[in-house]
Design a protein around this motif. Structure first.
Motif, mmCIF file in Angstrom:
data_model
loop_
_atom_site.group_PDB
_atom_site.id
_atom_site.type_symbol
_atom_site.label_atom_id
_atom_site.label_comp_id
_atom_site.label_asym_id
_atom_site.label_seq_id
_atom_site.Cartn_x
_atom_site.Cartn_y
_atom_site.Cartn_z
ATOM 1 N N PHE A 148 0.858 -1.184 0.000
ATOM 2 C CA PHE A 148 0.000 0.000 0.000
ATOM 3 C C PHE A 148 0.890 1.228 0.000
ATOM 4 O O PHE A 148 1.939 1.245 0.627
ATOM 5 N N ASP A 149 0.466 2.273 -0.727
ATOM 6 C CA ASP A 149 1.287 3.482 -0.781
ATOM 7 C C ASP A 149 0.624 4.673 -0.119
ATOM 8 O O ASP A 149 1.241 5.714 0.032
ATOM 9 N N THR A 150 -0.642 4.548 0.262
ATOM 10 C CA THR A 150 -1.311 5.700 0.865
ATOM 11 C C THR A 150 -1.182 5.698 2.383
ATOM 12 O O THR A 150 -1.109 6.755 2.997
ATOM 13 N N VAL A 151 -1.173 4.541 2.982
ATOM 14 C CA VAL A 151 -1.043 4.448 4.438
ATOM 15 C C VAL A 151 0.216 3.660 4.768
ATOM 16 O O VAL A 151 0.678 2.826 3.979
ATOM 17 N N GLU A 152 0.715 3.941 5.977
ATOM 18 C CA GLU A 152 1.956 3.287 6.372
ATOM 19 C C GLU A 152 1.698 1.870 6.867
ATOM 20 O O GLU A 152 2.519 0.983 6.692
ATOM 21 N N TRP A 153 0.548 1.667 7.489
ATOM 22 C CA TRP A 153 0.313 0.392 8.173
ATOM 23 C C TRP A 153 -1.106 -0.069 7.934
ATOM 24 O O TRP A 153 -2.044 0.692 8.129
ATOM 25 N N VAL A 154 -1.211 -1.310 7.494
ATOM 26 C CA VAL A 154 -2.523 -1.937 7.384
ATOM 27 C C VAL A 154 -2.477 -3.175 8.272
ATOM 28 O O VAL A 154 -1.586 -4.004 8.138
ATOM 29 N N ARG A 155 -3.452 -3.262 9.154
ATOM 30 C CA ARG A 155 -3.421 -4.381 10.090
ATOM 31 C C ARG A 155 -3.535 -5.686 9.329
ATOM 32 O O ARG A 155 -4.472 -5.878 8.551
ATOM 33 N N ASP B 197 -2.917 6.202 18.497
ATOM 34 C CA ASP B 197 -3.826 7.003 17.672
ATOM 35 C C ASP B 197 -3.075 7.720 16.566
ATOM 36 O O ASP B 197 -3.564 7.867 15.447
ATOM 37 N N ALA B 198 -1.845 8.190 16.913
ATOM 38 C CA ALA B 198 -1.088 8.965 15.937
ATOM 39 C C ALA B 198 -0.467 8.071 14.862
ATOM 40 O O ALA B 198 -0.458 8.435 13.686
ATOM 41 N N HIS B 199 0.080 6.936 15.291
ATOM 42 C CA HIS B 199 0.767 6.050 14.360
ATOM 43 C C HIS B 199 0.028 4.732 14.259
ATOM 44 O O HIS B 199 -0.647 4.307 15.185
ATOM 45 N N GLY B 200 0.199 4.091 13.104
ATOM 46 C CA GLY B 200 -0.401 2.782 12.931
ATOM 47 C C GLY B 200 0.582 1.660 13.163
ATOM 48 O O GLY B 200 0.266 0.679 13.824
ATOM 49 N N HIS B 201 1.798 1.848 12.637
ATOM 50 C CA HIS B 201 2.763 0.757 12.677
ATOM 51 C C HIS B 201 3.199 0.505 14.114
ATOM 52 O O HIS B 201 3.504 1.438 14.847
ATOM 53 N N PRO B 202 3.246 -0.731 14.531
ATOM 54 C CA PRO B 202 3.631 -1.014 15.921
ATOM 55 C C PRO B 202 5.048 -0.614 16.259
ATOM 56 O O PRO B 202 5.362 -0.368 17.427
#
Lengths: 156, 123
Positions: free
Chosen positions: A142-149, B40-45
């Protein structure tokens, strides 16, 4: 019919026999000696009158009393129901408090585990594909978000 | 022999966490809030490893303090929860003994304060 003729004959014989009571009939000792008959009829004095007029007596508890009784009956159940609902709400709040207190701890544990596992897998992938030109290890899909669960655990 | 301290080498089980959750939630409120804000601010662990480390250190400290203060009551409550599927309503008698043994005057005073944590203004 034979039965009718026989009956007529017996009746005639019964009349003959009844004139001399000392003599038993030839047809058996079960034959009655007297000719008194038992009939089904109304009781003495006749039957009572048939009731046909409507009879809805205006007695018993009044409307208000009925409603009050119904209300008391329902209030008795409501008391226990509402007490149970309040207890359940308090219990749910307590469980929620416990879970939200330990959630960061568990999430941090899982994050640490995931990051270490991801590093190990990236290293393995780098070693496997070190001879392949233009290979990006753990290339993001993915290029829009950094992290996808991820939907599943990584394959080890 | 004293029971082993909780730490990286001896991670706590669900019944231990449930037993000490209220004390963890009370003493580690700031660390937990910081971790939630980072999430909340970041997604990546990988971005919130430091906050997570702080959260775990605080939780371990609280659990070890509680274990030093009342090891038998903690074990009894943990075992009761383990036997009853982590249902708090089924272990009230053991919970009472445990909390009476662990509660200090300072902590009791904190509980007697008006509910400020739930209505705190989060900056």
């Amino acid at each position: 019919s034979a039965l009718g003729e026989g009956h007529q004959g017996v009746t005639m014989l019964a009349r003959l026999v009844s004139r001399s009571r000392s003599r038993l009939s030839a047809w058996g000792r079960s034959r009655p000696l007297s000719t008194s008959y038992v009939q089904d009829g109304p009781p003495p004095g006749g039957y009572a009158d048939v009731r046909y007029k409507k009879s809805i007596p205006n007695k018993g508890p009044s409307n208000g009393v009925l409603l009050a009784g119904l209300g008391a009956f329902m209030a008795y159940g409501w008391f226990f129901t509402l007490r149970g609902i309040q207890h359940r709400n308090r219990s749910n709040i307590e469980v929620h408090d416990v879970r939200i207190s330990i959630l960061p701890f568990l999430q941090a544990e899982e994050d640490q585990r995931y990051v270490e596992l991801r590093a190990y897998l990236d290293e393995k992938e780098r070693q496997l594909m070190q001879d392949v030109p233009n290979w990006q290890v753990n290339k993001p899909q993915f290029d829009t978000v950094e992290w996808v669960r991820p939907k599943a655990l990584p394959y080890t | 022999m004293a029971p082993a301290d909780f730490g990286e080498k001896n991670p706590p089980k669900s019944n231990d966490l449930y037993a000490t959750a209220k004390f963890i939630g009370d003493r580690c409120f700031d660390e937990n809030l910081a971790f939630f804000k980072c999430k909340d601010a970041h997604g990546h662990p990988a971005r919130c490893l430091d906050q997570g480390q702080a959260v775990r250190k605080c939780a371990f400290a609280v659990m070890n303090d509680v274990q030093k203060k009342a090891p038998k009551e903690l074990k009894a409550y943990s075992d009761c929860l383990h036997d009853n599927g982590l249902k708090l309503d089924r272990c009230r008698h053991v919970q009472k003994a445990f909390e009476e043994a662990v509660f200090t005057d300072a902590l009791a005073a904190l509980w007697r304060q008006p509910p400020c944590r739930a209505t705190a203004v989060i900056p």
